[in-house]
Design an enzyme around this catalytic site. Structure first.
Site, PDB file in Angstrom:
ATOM      1  N   GLU A 161      -9.713  -1.631   5.460  1.00 42.15           N
ATOM      2  CA  GLU A 161     -10.334  -1.296   6.734  1.00 42.15           C
ATOM      3  C   GLU A 161     -11.586  -2.147   6.964  1.00 42.15           C
ATOM      4  O   GLU A 161     -12.112  -2.751   6.006  1.00 42.15           O
ATOM      5  CB  GLU A 161     -10.686   0.204   6.746  1.00 42.15           C
ATOM      6  CG  GLU A 161      -9.479   1.136   6.548  1.00 42.15           C
ATOM      7  CD  GLU A 161      -8.594   1.278   7.791  1.00 42.15           C
ATOM      8  OE1 GLU A 161      -8.429   0.291   8.541  1.00 42.15           O
ATOM      9  OE2 GLU A 161      -8.043   2.377   8.000  1.00 42.15           O
ATOM     10  N   ASP A 197       0.811  -1.217   0.000  1.00 38.60           N
ATOM     11  CA  ASP A 197       0.000   0.000   0.000  1.00 38.60           C
ATOM     12  C   ASP A 197       0.844   1.267   0.000  1.00 38.60           C
ATOM     13  O   ASP A 197       2.065   1.222   0.197  1.00 38.60           O
ATOM     14  CB  ASP A 197      -0.963   0.005   1.204  1.00 38.60           C
ATOM     15  CG  ASP A 197      -0.305  -0.495   2.497  1.00 38.60           C
ATOM     16  OD1 ASP A 197       0.942  -0.515   2.554  1.00 38.60           O
ATOM     17  OD2 ASP A 197      -1.027  -0.851   3.436  1.00 38.60           O
ATOM     18  N   HIS A 248      -7.155  -4.376  10.291  1.00 38.84           N
ATOM     19  CA  HIS A 248      -6.899  -4.206   8.848  1.00 38.84           C
ATOM     20  C   HIS A 248      -5.635  -4.958   8.426  1.00 38.84           C
ATOM     21  O   HIS A 248      -4.718  -5.160   9.221  1.00 38.84           O
ATOM     22  CB  HIS A 248      -6.858  -2.725   8.432  1.00 38.84           C
ATOM     23  CG  HIS A 248      -5.665  -1.942   8.843  1.00 38.84           C
ATOM     24  ND1 HIS A 248      -5.715  -0.591   9.109  1.00 38.84           N
ATOM     25  CD2 HIS A 248      -4.351  -2.285   9.015  1.00 38.84           C
ATOM     26  CE1 HIS A 248      -4.512  -0.150   9.419  1.00 38.84           C
ATOM     27  NE2 HIS A 248      -3.666  -1.163   9.369  1.00 38.84           N
ATOM     28  N   ASN A 303      -7.398  -2.289  14.350  1.00 36.38           N
ATOM     29  CA  ASN A 303      -8.783  -2.614  13.995  1.00 36.38           C
ATOM     30  C   ASN A 303      -8.883  -3.859  13.109  1.00 36.38           C
ATOM     31  O   ASN A 303      -9.934  -4.152  12.553  1.00 36.38           O
ATOM     32  CB  ASN A 303      -9.446  -1.417  13.292  1.00 36.38           C
ATOM     33  CG  ASN A 303      -8.744  -1.045  11.986  1.00 36.38           C
ATOM     34  OD1 ASN A 303      -7.821  -1.734  11.560  1.00 36.38           O
ATOM     35  ND2 ASN A 303      -9.169   0.024  11.351  1.00 36.38           N
TER      36      ASN A 303
HETATM   37  C1  F6R Z   1       1.580  -1.558   6.073  1.00 33.88           C
HETATM   38  C2  F6R Z   1       0.230  -2.108   6.190  1.00 33.88           C
HETATM   39  C3  F6R Z   1      -0.520  -2.065   7.482  1.00 33.88           C
HETATM   40  C4  F6R Z   1       0.343  -2.318   8.708  1.00 33.88           C
HETATM   41  C5  F6R Z   1      -0.487  -2.198   9.980  1.00 33.88           C
HETATM   42  C6  F6R Z   1       0.349  -2.364  11.232  1.00 33.88           C
HETATM   43  O1  F6R Z   1       2.064  -1.702   4.754  1.00 33.88           O
HETATM   44  O2  F6R Z   1      -0.272  -2.543   5.228  1.00 33.88           O
HETATM   45  O3  F6R Z   1      -1.561  -3.027   7.429  1.00 33.88           O
HETATM   46  O4  F6R Z   1       0.912  -3.597   8.618  1.00 33.88           O
HETATM   47  O5  F6R Z   1      -1.113  -0.959  10.019  1.00 33.88           O
HETATM   48  O6  F6R Z   1       1.244  -1.319  11.333  1.00 33.88           O
HETATM   49  P1  F6R Z   1       2.384  -1.296  12.459  1.00 33.88           P
HETATM   50  O7  F6R Z   1       3.332  -2.390  12.142  1.00 33.88           O
HETATM   51  O8  F6R Z   1       3.013   0.058  12.318  1.00 33.88           O
HETATM   52  O9  F6R Z   1       1.673  -1.493  13.763  1.00 33.88           O
END
Ligand code: F6R
Length: 243
Positions: free
Chosen positions: A149, A73, A144, A142
């Protein structure tokens, strides 16, 4: 290690051990297939994982010369040179330090005029590469995965999403203020992720306890995007700091 539904669960004793375990799986994959197509994630969780890969590359243990990679992403509206962009993150944590050819590195474009077109082309490129061999994932508080989301249909390919307030809050540490956190992102869809041949999901730290519990429950619902992984045949969850 125990097994709940399809998922393999590995508890690591520390953050370092989680990163090492994950890197070992990726290194094995690369040694088996030098032309591996990787799916990469950003965020705080995989930073130590990338350090492990860079160390292994510098030690001459692995080479990415024939590998390809597709990131999950990118934020919309920020330039790759912005330090909070995922382009910047990936260059800084991995690509600047290894021998992957630039033309084999793919991160969704968040600063292009026609995002819908870019999203379709991204899926087409992944398909043309033969799909992702091994996908790294983190998880949002959450639930994701990528930036899919809660409520996202599991059938979607790469698409443009509006970020929830909780995601923007969680990510504001990378920006000067919450107002600077982008409101939208482009992300591989759940369907794109599900087409990966193998998935490694990292979960680290107390803030992820609730997401961890919901994933453990085995209940599959679009309200909790990571639950789609219960329908995937090869997912390894490596976790630490949650119980
Ligand atoms: C990042 C992504 C997100 C993260 C998630 C956790 O490319 O796709 O799904 O893996 O938000 O983020 P952290 O590791 O910062 O807690």
């Amino acid at each position: 290690m125990n097994v709940l539904a399809n998922l393999k669960w590995i508890e690591a004793k520390s953050y370092e051990e989680m990163c090492k375990n994950a890197a070992d799986i990726f290194k094995e994959q690369l040694k088996k297939d030098h032309a591996t197509v990787f799916g990469m994630a950003t965020g705080g969780t995989p930073e130590g994982f990338y350090k492990e890969l860079v160390t292994a590359y510098k030690a001459g243990e692995i080479s990415f010369a024939h590998a390809k990679s597709f990131n999950l992403d990118e934020y919309i509206g920020i330039n790759p040179s912005n330090e909070a962009s995922y382009h910047y993150y990936m260059d800084h944590n991995l690509f600047n330090h290894i021998d992957m050819n630039r033309e084999n590195i793919h991160v969704p474009a968040g600063d292009t005029a026609n995002l819908e077109k870019a999203a379709k082309e991204y899926d087409a490129e992944i398909e043309a590469a033969g799909n992702i061999d091994i996908q790294l994932l983190g998880i949002g508080v959450n639930g994701h995965i990528g930036f899919n989301e809660p409520g996202t249909p599991f059938t979607l390919g790469t698409n443009v999403v509006e970020l929830t307030q909780s995601t923007r809050e969680a990510n504001k540490v990378y920006f000067d203020s919450i107002d600077d956190v982008p409101t939208h992102a482009i992300t591989m869809g759940i369907n794109t992720i599900m087409n990966s041949k193998k998935v490694v999901l990292l979960i680290s730290g107390e803030s992820k306890q609730e997401a961890f519990n919901r994933l453990r429950s085995g209940i599959i619902t679009e309200d909790f995007p990571a639950s789609a992984l219960h329908n995937h045949p090869d997912v390894t969850v490596i976790y630490t700091g949650v119980k």
